[in-house]
Design a protein around this motif. Sequence first.
Motif, PDB file in Angstrom:
ATOM      1  N   UNK A 125      44.963  35.443  46.567  1.00 48.71           N
ATOM      2  CA  UNK A 125      45.445  36.447  47.529  1.00 48.71           C
ATOM      3  C   UNK A 125      46.160  37.587  46.806  1.00 48.71           C
ATOM      4  N   UNK A 126      46.889  37.268  45.736  1.00 51.58           N
ATOM      5  CA  UNK A 126      47.553  38.321  44.957  1.00 51.58           C
ATOM      6  C   UNK A 126      46.518  39.214  44.282  1.00 51.58           C
ATOM      7  N   UNK A 134      32.548  43.825  38.229  1.00 54.67           N
ATOM      8  CA  UNK A 134      31.764  42.946  39.077  1.00 54.67           C
ATOM      9  C   UNK A 134      32.207  41.501  39.132  1.00 54.67           C
ATOM     10  N   UNK A 135      33.365  41.170  38.576  1.00 61.23           N
ATOM     11  CA  UNK A 135      33.826  39.781  38.627  1.00 61.23           C
ATOM     12  C   UNK A 135      34.394  39.475  40.006  1.00 61.23           C
ATOM     13  N   UNK A 136      34.189  38.253  40.474  1.00 60.74           N
ATOM     14  CA  UNK A 136      34.746  37.834  41.759  1.00 60.74           C
ATOM     15  C   UNK A 136      36.243  37.535  41.589  1.00 60.74           C
ATOM     16  N   UNK A 137      36.940  37.443  42.713  1.00 63.05           N
ATOM     17  CA  UNK A 137      38.380  37.167  42.678  1.00 63.05           C
ATOM     18  C   UNK A 137      38.651  35.804  42.019  1.00 63.05           C
ATOM     19  N   UNK A 138      37.822  34.806  42.323  1.00 61.34           N
ATOM     20  CA  UNK A 138      38.042  33.482  41.714  1.00 61.34           C
ATOM     21  C   UNK A 138      37.746  33.499  40.215  1.00 61.34           C
ATOM     22  N   UNK A 139      36.750  34.309  39.793  1.00 60.09           N
ATOM     23  CA  UNK A 139      36.476  34.452  38.355  1.00 60.09           C
ATOM     24  C   UNK A 139      37.653  35.115  37.643  1.00 60.09           C
ATOM     25  N   UNK A 140      38.231  36.123  38.276  1.00 57.53           N
ATOM     26  CA  UNK A 140      39.391  36.815  37.692  1.00 57.53           C
ATOM     27  C   UNK A 140      40.557  35.837  37.567  1.00 57.53           C
ATOM     28  N   UNK A 141      40.793  35.045  38.604  1.00 58.99           N
ATOM     29  CA  UNK A 141      41.871  34.055  38.577  1.00 58.99           C
ATOM     30  C   UNK A 141      41.678  33.085  37.414  1.00 58.99           C
ATOM     31  N   UNK A 142      40.455  32.622  37.237  1.00 57.09           N
ATOM     32  CA  UNK A 142      40.151  31.688  36.154  1.00 57.09           C
ATOM     33  C   UNK A 142      40.359  32.324  34.787  1.00 57.09           C
ATOM     34  N   UNK A 143      39.919  33.573  34.614  1.00 59.08           N
ATOM     35  CA  UNK A 143      40.083  34.272  33.336  1.00 59.08           C
ATOM     36  C   UNK A 143      41.558  34.500  33.008  1.00 59.08           C
TER      37      UNK A 143
END
Length: 133
Positions: free
Chosen positions: A97-98, A76-85
């Motif tokens: 985008x990747x 359930x993480x958003x794309x921006x949350x994943x990027x930050x992690x």
Amino acid sequence: MEGELDDHLGYKKHKTSDSSNARNGYTQKKVKSTFGEMEIQVPRDREGSFNPMLVPKRENMIERLEEVMISMYAKGMSVSDIQEQISEIYKFDVSTSAISRITSRVAEDIVAWQNRPLESTYLIVWMDGWYCL
């Protein structure tokens, strides 16, 4: 990978240790994945015994990173949350985008699973019991 090195050496960065092995800077490494080629910095130790799990020595593919991204997306993480992690944990940047391209591959499977035909009857088993000594 910094955390992996901490575990390998047995102490955190900027702490003292009795061990002869210590941090020894970083190595630039080009790695490939489905979203292209990128350069990362891999921490190293003086004895050369550190072998990171994310990108093992003499390997240039990051397949495990994609699995981590898909797992985060599935939870359930958003794309921006994943990027930050990814930036915080692995110390390199991946574009949103990747991440979207990687997660879109499983999004189709998720939608297909959600729209699958349901069975008319499902068996439910309820077990309850007490155990006393």
